[in-house]
Design a protein around this motif. Structure first.
Motif, PDB file in Angstrom:
ATOM      1  N   VAL A  25      49.141  77.941  43.969  1.00 24.69           N
ATOM      2  CA  VAL A  25      48.755  78.200  42.580  1.00 24.69           C
ATOM      3  C   VAL A  25      49.573  79.370  42.051  1.00 24.69           C
ATOM      4  CG1 VAL A  25      46.860  79.005  41.115  1.00 24.69           C
ATOM      5  CG2 VAL A  25      46.403  77.369  42.937  1.00 24.69           C
TER       6      VAL A  25
ATOM      7  N   ARG B 523      40.813  80.918  54.203  1.00 24.59           N
ATOM      8  CA  ARG B 523      39.575  81.664  54.033  1.00 24.59           C
ATOM      9  C   ARG B 523      38.369  80.869  54.518  1.00 24.59           C
ATOM     10  NH1 ARG B 523      38.413  85.728  50.762  1.00 24.59           N
ATOM     11  NH2 ARG B 523      36.701  84.494  49.912  1.00 24.59           N
ATOM     12  N   ASP B 524      38.550  79.580  54.688  1.00 19.89           N
ATOM     13  CA  ASP B 524      37.450  78.753  55.217  1.00 19.89           C
ATOM     14  C   ASP B 524      36.988  79.235  56.582  1.00 19.89           C
ATOM     15  OD1 ASP B 524      38.685  75.546  53.982  1.00 19.89           O
ATOM     16  OD2 ASP B 524      37.479  77.102  53.039  1.00 19.89           O
ATOM     17  N   ARG B 529      32.188  84.576  52.867  1.00 18.87           N
ATOM     18  CA  ARG B 529      33.302  84.688  51.936  1.00 18.87           C
ATOM     19  C   ARG B 529      32.936  85.452  50.676  1.00 18.87           C
ATOM     20  NH1 ARG B 529      35.233  78.580  52.263  1.00 18.87           N
ATOM     21  NH2 ARG B 529      32.984  78.401  52.355  1.00 18.87           N
TER      22      ARG B 529
ATOM     23  N   ARG C   5      31.699  76.104  54.928  1.00 18.90           N
ATOM     24  CA  ARG C   5      31.146  75.455  53.748  1.00 18.90           C
ATOM     25  C   ARG C   5      32.264  75.230  52.763  1.00 18.90           C
ATOM     26  NH1 ARG C   5      27.770  79.991  51.962  1.00 18.90           N
ATOM     27  NH2 ARG C   5      28.615  79.035  50.126  1.00 18.90           N
ATOM     28  N   ILE C   6      32.131  74.134  51.994  1.00 14.44           N
ATOM     29  CA  ILE C   6      33.201  73.802  51.069  1.00 14.44           C
ATOM     30  C   ILE C   6      32.830  74.353  49.705  1.00 14.44           C
ATOM     31  CG2 ILE C   6      34.723  71.935  50.363  1.00 14.44           C
ATOM     32  CD1 ILE C   6      32.256  70.784  52.735  1.00 14.44           C
ATOM     33  N   SER C   7      33.137  75.622  49.507  1.00 17.68           N
ATOM     34  CA  SER C   7      32.759  76.293  48.272  1.00 17.68           C
ATOM     35  C   SER C   7      33.551  75.767  47.081  1.00 17.68           C
ATOM     36  CB  SER C   7      32.998  77.797  48.419  1.00 17.68           C
ATOM     37  OG  SER C   7      33.076  78.430  47.162  1.00 17.68           O
ATOM     38  N   GLU C  10      35.538  78.788  45.449  1.00 21.12           N
ATOM     39  CA  GLU C  10      36.746  79.210  46.146  1.00 21.12           C
ATOM     40  C   GLU C  10      37.893  78.216  46.002  1.00 21.12           C
ATOM     41  OE1 GLU C  10      35.895  82.644  48.690  1.00 21.12           O
ATOM     42  OE2 GLU C  10      37.476  81.242  49.224  1.00 21.12           O
ATOM     43  N   SER C  12      40.737  75.446  44.818  1.00 26.36           N
ATOM     44  CA  SER C  12      41.656  75.291  43.707  1.00 26.36           C
ATOM     45  C   SER C  12      41.239  74.053  42.912  1.00 26.36           C
ATOM     46  CB  SER C  12      43.084  75.118  44.222  1.00 26.36           C
ATOM     47  OG  SER C  12      43.203  73.854  44.863  1.00 26.36           O
TER      48      SER C  12
END
Lengths: 105, 551, 298
Positions: A25, B523-524, B529, C5-7, C10, C12
């Motif tokens: 990005v 970052r995962d 986080r 976890r699939i935030s 966060e 893109s």
């Protein structure tokens, strides 16, 4: 913005078709990398558009090393950079290459 | 007073008696009202005194500092400040008012620019800049305070003090002062009938004043996980796999910063997946970092001794008394002096970050125009030659580093973890540290080095890890440093052939040599986080300060 | 890996989109290799993005055909410029022809891209008209708001025009940005550094309590996906009817009553006090618990 193009010799990556991928990005300290197929299979073309001026030597070194550690022949990489450090650039290039080579239809 | 003690041997107690007599009428027992604080200070402090204003890394005797700045410069002058941190503007104000002739301290980060200007215009003499433990030690040798102005959470009506989780430097300051004829004045947030526990006995305290507002505590060790970058994750993975797992590091100290926060947050995920739970990072000399919460909850950690506390962690630490050092009253106690000693002698590894590293591996945070001092890092980041007990990590480092010497010894792992470039493309690796320039302008005898190259055992960058222990010559060492310095001028000037050879010998290890895929560095991998994730991990016990909350 | 976890917050734009739609179902309109970049940013010598910060295209969601746009909040704050806006407007125009089950707008934007001045303003107003046209044709538009930029300015308005607004607690929906309010009106009026206050006034929970958001979900891509699938099913059963005079008047009445009820409220806390049993605990509530307690209010 500074713009320059590097043409580097390399081996072809895989025999099968190259997928166009976009990785990253364009935010401060970051960059995006667009990977597309290139007709000349033994060459890698890298086009850099960067907001950070005066670091051409470093770009040259980073991109040359990238082209040496991966088989990037037949690829055209286009970078939009907003001041990423070499650490981030190398990481993004590696990620883009992996997405491109690993991503089969 | 003993009959056999003549006045020749009793000057300190005699002087204390005179000062206390001057203060008579200003206190009721030991309790002084806030209105009387300026007359009290003027009564008990004499020109030329060594004065400690408790300015720790976190806790500040701010009311007493503000009160000092209201004293008569004709009465309180020629003072010699001895204190851990020049933290508050008032500390510098006191110097600018001409009341201070000399300072001995450890850290001055918050006032670094002002201090530099004072030194440059010769308005102050610095005795020396110390590490925390070094200064505490000198309190008991040649820098004993005559008057100590300290901060405590509560006092009872007799004058006993409760310093609680943020005990920090107080015991060291008070013991030295009280037992060498000195005077101790404490500001407290509250005066109560009964303390949760007694941290400082009333016998050691002369005066207690309830401050109008609670004393200030800086949330210095809170790092928002949202700000941790992929590169920091990558370097954290390198540290865990290439160093902690490799040497079996169980006892350690983390220097402050996002790089180490990333490591803490990778323990329950990346390190756990590598099967390292219980094998690394079990015992810590560390402040209660919020970012350590997930690792504690996951069962990685057996014990943490703290230098101070951390704002918002009071309920969490109290609820984990098996992990932290918690009193019978149920609240934590910290002790900077003992944590520093632990970092020296009871830890097998220190890892931290810095601003500059030179070709010998000397590192410094010094920059021109700022005198910031050292804090505690040099205590952590130094080989401890007085150590005698063995551990596997210490023995292995010793074999690697001192293989040729006739008398075998162990060695502490001292690690710097840095990105090759800082913000604005400033290289971390340099031929010559800015510390030299600072030493010149500030008239220092030595350039201020945080960690000496001789003590440094490893450097981690995004390019990999350099093991300086295995380097046999100065040239190998220099090339090992250049070999992880990436595309900085220092890195670009490497001898490619030599660096390749160092890699073959395992002195330089790249991420791929460690079996780390850079694309895995996302970052995962972080166990938390966001600050909110940390709150959830703590079961709601962690209460972040306002500036870290968005709910 | 453990505990990952699939935030949504966060991720893109491309990661959100790809996680939301059925696997390998997405085909992009005006993809980055076409290099439709902003001529305005180029003229200002500012960094460009190959997709001008928005991904648009066609996909399926649980087998239903949808059109989808995802704004990249980290490129110029997700702000809408001429090309960016044209891609979203073009997507909506194309929807009129292809009639998908719904159009999903993954909003993550501060509003108009000031660099592009009038071109940006025009672009956003075109988007507004296009949303209304698409919905008048019976195709619902869902706004998904859960990114770091939230939905502000013109994109805040666009969001409210949508038939459904799905928000996470991390998302924000408003018009003027907090810093702008503080600069213009002073810190006593609004302290933009008090992040808890900012979220109490513009965040997902507050918006859900006031009814501007129609759903509150966890900050997880699968949660947004499930909500979208549920909404598609809802509109299959009860198709979107054009706004009649009655519905508009009823909505006016509802809004009037609400503005009277909360006439003096300056902080989300006062809204919580009127709508929840324990106002102080609302920020701590999980999304499930919040929704449950809110549901009990009806």
């Amino acid at each position: 913005m500074e713009q320059f193009t590097l043409t580097l010799p390399s081996k072809a990556p895989q025999p099968s078709a190259v997928h166009t991928v976009l990785c990253g990005v364009v935010s401060s300290g970051n960059l995006e990398v667009l990977v597309e197929p290139l007709a000349a299979r033994d060459t890698c073309e890298i086009v850099v558009n960067t907001s950070a001026h005066g670091f051409r030597d470093i770009w040259q070194a980073v991109l040359t090393d990238f082209a040496e550690r991966h088989a990037v022949g037949g690829l055209r990489l286009s970078l939009n950079d907003a001041g990423a450090t070499p650490a981030v650039v190398s990481l993004r290039l590696d990620q883009a290459f992996e997405m491109c080579v690993g991503d089969r239809a | 007073m003993s009959d056999t003690t003549s006045s020749r041997w009793n000057k300190l107690a005699h002087s204390r008696g005179e000062r206390l007599a001057r203060a008579a009428g200003l206190a009721s027992g030991r309790i002084v009202s806030a209105d009387n604080i300026v007359p009290l200070l003027e009564a008990v402090i004499e020109p030329g005194d060594r004065l400690c204003i408790e300015g720790n890394n976190q806790k500040q005797a701010d009311f007493l500092a503000r009160s000092l700045v209201r004293t008569d410069p004709a009465k309180l002058r020629d003072l010699h400040l001895v204190q851990s941190v020049l933290a508050l503007p008032e500390h510098i104000d006191l110097i600018e008012r001409g009341q201070v002739s000399r300072i001995d301290f450890s850290f001055s980060g918050p006032q670094a620019a002002r201090l530099a200007r004072l030194v440059e215009s010769k308005k102050i003499t610095i005795g020396a800049i110390h590490t925390y433990l070094e200064l505490f030690a000198r309190y008991f040798v040649d820098l004993t305070p005559r008057v100590a102005l300290i901060a405590a959470q509560m006092a009872d009506r007799e004058g006993n003090l409760y310093t609680g989780p943020n005990t920090e430097d107080t015991p060291a300051i008070v013991e030295a002062t009280a037992f060498k004829g000195g005077i101790v004045i404490a500001q407290v947030n509250q005066i109560v009938d009964k303390l949760p526990r007694v941290d400082i006995p009333a016998d050691w305290v002369n005066f207690v004043v309830q401050a109008p507002t609670p004393h200030y505590i800086e949330p210095l060790f809170t790092r928002d996980p949202a700000l941790i970058t992929e590169i920091q994750v990558l370097m954290g993975m390198i540290a865990i796999k290439g160093l902690y797992a490799e040497y079996g590091v169980r006892r350690l100290n983390h220097g402050i910063g996002f790089d180490t926060a990333a490591i803490e947050l990778l323990l329950p995920t990346y390190a756990a997946d590598l099967g390292l739970k219980g094998k690394i990072c079990t015992h810590w000399a560390l402040n209660p970092h919020p970012t350590l919460i997930p690792a504690i909850e996951a069962g990685f950690v057996e014990s943490v001794h703290c230098f101070g506390s951390e704002v918002g962690m009071e309920r969490y630490t109290a609820a984990r008394p098996d992990i932290f050092f918690v009193g019978a009253d149920g609240t934590m106690r910290s002790n900077r002096a003992f944590s520093q000693a632990a970092g020296h002698y009871a830890c097998d590894l220190f890892i931290g970050s810095t601003l500059q590293i030179d070709l010998q591996g000397n590192s410094s945070t010094a920059t021109k125009g700022r005198i910031a001092g050292f804090g505690g890092a040099p205590n952590m980041g130094a080989d401890a030659r007085g150590r005698r007990h063995a551990s596997p990590a210490w023995l292995r480092a010793g074999r690697e580093g001192r293989g040729n010497i006739a008398m075998p010894r162990g060695q502490k792992l001292v690690v710097q973890t840095v990105e090759t470039f800082r913000e604005h493309m400033q290289p971390t690796f340099v031929e010559r540290l800015d510390a030299w320039a600072l030493a010149e302008t500030a008239n220092m005898e030595l350039p201020p080095v945080m960690i000496y190259g001789e003590d440094l055992t490893h450097i981690i960058t995004e390019e990999g890890i350099a093991n300086l222990l295995l380097c046999r010559t100065a040239e190998e060492r220099e090339q090992a440093i250049r070999g992880v310095a990436g595309y900085t001028p220092v890195g670009m000037a490497r001898d490619k052939r030599l660096v390749e050879n160092l890699r073959d010998r395992g002195i330089i290890r790249r991420p791929e040599d460690l079996g780390i895929r850079k694309s895995d560095a996302t970052r995962d991998l972080l166990a938390a986080r966001s600050i909110k994730d940390l709150v959830h991990a703590s079961g709601g016990l962690y209460e972040p300060p306002r500036q870290f909350r968005n709910w | 890996m453990t505990g990952r976890r699939i935030s949504y917050f966060e991720a893109s734009a491309r990661q959100r989109l790809s996680g939301l739609v059925d696997e390998k179902s997405f085909s992009e309109f005006c993809p980055p290799e076409l290099r439709k970049t902003s001529p305005h940013l180029a003229r200002l010598d500012a960094p460009l993005a190959f997709d001008d910060g928005v991904v648009v295209g066609r996909a399926t969601l649980a087998g239903h055909k949808i059109f989808i746009a995802a704004q990249e909040g980290r490129f110029n704050g997700g702000a809408v410029g001429e090309v960016h806006g044209a891609k979203i407007r073009g997507l909506l125009d194309k929807a009129l022809l292809e009639k998908p089950a719904a159009v999903l707008l993954l909003v993550d934007s501060g509003g108009v891209r000031l660099h592009e001045a009038n071109a940006g303003l025009i672009a956003i107003s075109e988007i507004m008209r296009a949303v209304l046209r698409v919905q008048a044709a019976g195709i619902p538009v869902f706004a998904l708001v859960g990114g770091s930029c939230g939905a502000f300015g013109g994109m805040g308005i666009v969001t409210r025009l949508c038939a459904e607004v799905v928000m996470s607690e991390q998302g924000r929906l408003a018009l003027s940005g907090p810093e702008v309010i503080e600069t213009v009106k002073g810190v006593e009026e609004f302290d933009s550094r008090d992040r808890a206050l900012v979220w109490r006034v513009t965040g997902g929970k507050l918006r859900r309590a006031l009814g501007e958001a129609t759903m509150l979900v966890d900050d997880l891509i699968p949660a947004f996906r499930d909500a979208s699938i549920d909404l598609i099913a809802k509109y299959k059963t009860y198709p979107l009817a054009p706004a009649s005079l009655e519905t508009l008047l009823a909505e006016h009445a509802r809004l009037t009553a609400r503005s009277e009820r909360f006439a003096t409220a300056r902080d989300g806390r006062e809204i919580w006090q009127a709508t929840f049993v324990d106002a102080a605990r609302v920020p701590e509530l999980s999304v499930d618990e919040f929704n449950r307690q809110l549901g009990e209010q009806v």
